[in-house]
Design an enzyme around this catalytic site. Structure first.
Site, PDB file in Angstrom:
ATOM      1  N   ARG A   1       0.712  -1.037  -0.093  1.00 15.80           N
ATOM      2  CA  ARG A   1       0.028   0.045  -0.002  1.00 15.80           C
ATOM      3  C   ARG A   1       0.813   1.184   0.158  1.00 15.80           C
ATOM      4  O   ARG A   1       1.193   1.856   1.135  1.00 15.80           O
ATOM      5  CB  ARG A   1      -0.886   0.100   1.353  1.00 15.80           C
ATOM      6  CG  ARG A   1      -1.842   1.288   1.220  1.00 15.80           C
ATOM      7  CD  ARG A   1      -2.566   1.502   0.192  1.00 15.80           C
ATOM      8  NE  ARG A   1      -3.793   0.338   0.461  1.00 15.80           N
ATOM      9  CZ  ARG A   1      -4.589   0.151  -0.566  1.00 15.80           C
ATOM     10  NH1 ARG A   1      -4.762   0.848  -1.777  1.00 15.80           N
ATOM     11  NH2 ARG A   1      -5.532  -0.968  -0.521  1.00 15.80           N
TER      12      ARG A   1
ATOM     13  N   GLN B   1      -7.949  -7.335  -8.522  1.00 17.79           N
ATOM     14  CA  GLN B   1      -8.188  -5.844  -9.030  1.00 17.79           C
ATOM     15  C   GLN B   1      -6.648  -5.507  -9.332  1.00 17.79           C
ATOM     16  O   GLN B   1      -5.612  -5.688  -8.814  1.00 17.79           O
ATOM     17  CB  GLN B   1      -8.746  -4.994  -8.056  1.00 17.79           C
ATOM     18  CG  GLN B   1      -8.429  -3.614  -8.162  1.00 17.79           C
ATOM     19  CD  GLN B   1      -9.677  -2.757  -7.545  1.00 17.79           C
ATOM     20  OE1 GLN B   1     -10.850  -2.643  -8.016  1.00 17.79           O
ATOM     21  NE2 GLN B   1      -9.248  -2.004  -6.565  1.00 17.79           N
TER      22      GLN B   1
ATOM     23  N   HIS C   1       1.093   3.302 -10.461  1.00 15.92           N
ATOM     24  CA  HIS C   1       0.203   3.628  -9.412  1.00 15.92           C
ATOM     25  C   HIS C   1       0.864   4.285  -8.328  1.00 15.92           C
ATOM     26  O   HIS C   1       0.874   3.906  -7.161  1.00 15.92           O
ATOM     27  CB  HIS C   1      -0.647   2.415  -8.727  1.00 15.92           C
ATOM     28  CG  HIS C   1      -1.742   2.716  -8.071  1.00 15.92           C
ATOM     29  ND1 HIS C   1      -1.883   3.563  -6.872  1.00 15.92           N
ATOM     30  CD2 HIS C   1      -2.998   2.408  -8.328  1.00 15.92           C
ATOM     31  CE1 HIS C   1      -3.242   3.717  -6.619  1.00 15.92           C
ATOM     32  NE2 HIS C   1      -4.040   2.969  -7.458  1.00 15.92           N
TER      33      HIS C   1
ATOM     34  N   GLU D   1      -1.371   9.061 -11.282  1.00 17.46           N
ATOM     35  CA  GLU D   1      -0.891   7.635 -11.679  1.00 17.46           C
ATOM     36  C   GLU D   1      -0.942   7.969 -13.430  1.00 17.46           C
ATOM     37  O   GLU D   1      -2.126   8.157 -14.015  1.00 17.46           O
ATOM     38  CB  GLU D   1      -1.997   6.760 -11.423  1.00 17.46           C
ATOM     39  CG  GLU D   1      -2.336   6.876  -9.936  1.00 17.46           C
ATOM     40  CD  GLU D   1      -3.493   5.917  -9.481  1.00 17.46           C
ATOM     41  OE1 GLU D   1      -3.988   5.346 -10.072  1.00 17.46           O
ATOM     42  OE2 GLU D   1      -3.713   6.199  -8.298  1.00 17.46           O
TER      43      GLU D   1
HETATM   44  O1  TA6 Z   1      -6.156   4.291  -8.812  1.00 14.69           O
HETATM   45  C1  TA6 Z   1      -7.296   4.464  -8.091  1.00 14.69           C
HETATM   46  C2  TA6 Z   1      -7.983   3.351  -7.665  1.00 14.69           C
HETATM   47  O2  TA6 Z   1      -8.376   2.665  -9.120  1.00 14.69           O
HETATM   48  C3  TA6 Z   1      -9.033   3.440  -6.891  1.00 14.69           C
HETATM   49  O3  TA6 Z   1     -10.200   3.307  -7.307  1.00 14.69           O
HETATM   50  C4  TA6 Z   1      -8.732   2.621  -5.508  1.00 14.69           C
HETATM   51  O4  TA6 Z   1      -9.427   1.657  -5.514  1.00 14.69           O
HETATM   52  C5  TA6 Z   1      -7.248   2.418  -5.799  1.00 14.69           C
HETATM   53  O5  TA6 Z   1      -6.907   2.399  -7.050  1.00 14.69           O
HETATM   54  C6  TA6 Z   1      -6.609   1.469  -4.685  1.00 14.69           C
HETATM   55  O6  TA6 Z   1      -6.766   0.404  -5.441  1.00 14.69           O
HETATM   56  P1  TA6 Z   1      -6.620  -1.116  -4.426  1.00 14.69           P
HETATM   57  O7  TA6 Z   1      -6.777  -2.108  -5.205  1.00 14.69           O
HETATM   58  O8  TA6 Z   1      -4.823  -0.814  -4.347  1.00 14.69           O
HETATM   59  O9  TA6 Z   1      -6.905  -0.951  -3.136  1.00 14.69           O
END
Ligand code: TA6
Length: 281
Positions: A55, A73, A152, A256
């Protein structure tokens, strides 16, 4: 005798307390210090268990930005163990270079059947960090695949409410805080004072973020990365994220660089290249 786990962290040290630290879990840049000033945000709650994405720092999003029906994700790159292809080496310029590689594996095939090779080349300069990414669809592969890609980046800041981000004026953006509705940015600079989660499309190659660490500016230059995501979870969403401290949201801003609006289509035996330059001003 149990073998020690191979080093999970690689440090690029340019001298003058200018360093870049990369965790092989996701090839995540977890620290970038310029004259001993940390430029990146990593949550105090971040996990380094090799299971979850770290994180903070600069997770690599590949092969899919956002929720993914095939797998985790933001894809599997940020939760894969990368290989150090070229250990940190001083170039004639005095800058430090290192190269990391991720190839398809049993782990990736559980989500995505394709063969691929990702190369991630970092160059640490005096006040800049350069990123060159190559996505290869190998010779001999039978399949064309498509992917999205994004860095990111979590920038550290004393108070996000004082940051101004240039370069979005007139750009279309998808607002994930308003059910993905599409709007056009009317402001010359974007400021953050609430939950913000926007995918700005076809943005200029350069953004400047003001009032980052030590009140300096951060310049972002991006090449072949036409989109820019701006994110801050703010108070309410921060509380919903287990590996994010409830009080940390004022001290970070995600800006990002990515290619996330339309999939990049890569036939066999071709390569996609993109790069980013971060510069402390
Ligand atoms: O980059 C923004 C995003 O897509 C937000 O929607 C939020 O979900 C963030 O990424 C963090 O995602 P994660 O899967 O690292 O918690």
């Amino acid at each position: 005798m149990s073998m020690a786990a191979p080093t999970a962290v690689v440090v690029l040290d340019r001298g003058n307390n200018t360093t870049c630290t990369v965790n092989l879990h996701g090839a995540t840049v977890v620290s970038w210090r310029v004259n001993n000033q940390e430029q990146l945000f990593v949550s105090k709650q971040a996990l380094f268990d090799g299971k979850k994405a770290i994180r903070g720092g600069i997770p690599i999003v590949f092969p899919h930005f956002g929720p993914w029906p095939l797998g985790p994700q933001h894809g599997f790159a940020r939760t894969s163990r990368w290989h150090l292809e070229k250990a940190p080496e001083r170039l004639p310029s005095g800058d430090i270079e290192a190269i990391f590689v991720l190839m398809d594996s049993e782990y990736t095939h559980q989500f995505w059947k394709y063969s691929f090779r990702l190369t991630y080349r970092l160059i640490l300069r005096e006040k800049e960090l350069h990123f060159n990414i190559g996505v290869y669809n190998p010779l001999g592969s039978q399949d064309t695949f498509s992917f999205t890609l994004l860095l990111h980046t979590y920038f550290k800041c004393p108070d996000v409410r004082k940051c101004q981000i240039t370069g979005m004026h007139g750009c279309t953006f998808i607002d994930k805080t308003r059910d993905g509705a599409v709007y056009q940015e009317g402001r010359d600079v974007v400021m953050i004072n609430e939950w913000t989660d926007r995918i700005y499309q076809n943005t200029p190659q350069e953004h400047i973020i003001t009032n980052v660490v030590s009140g300096r500016k951060m310049r972002i230059q991006k090449f072949n990365l036409p989109d820019t995501v701006v994110w801050n979870p703010w108070e309410h969403k921060a509380k919903e994220i287990a590996d994010f401290g409830d009080e940390e949201f004022p001290n970070m801003i995600c800006v990002e660089a990515g290619n996330v609006s339309t999939g990049i289509i890569l036939p066999p035996n071709t390569v996609f290249e993109a790069s980013q330059i971060l510069q402390v001003m």
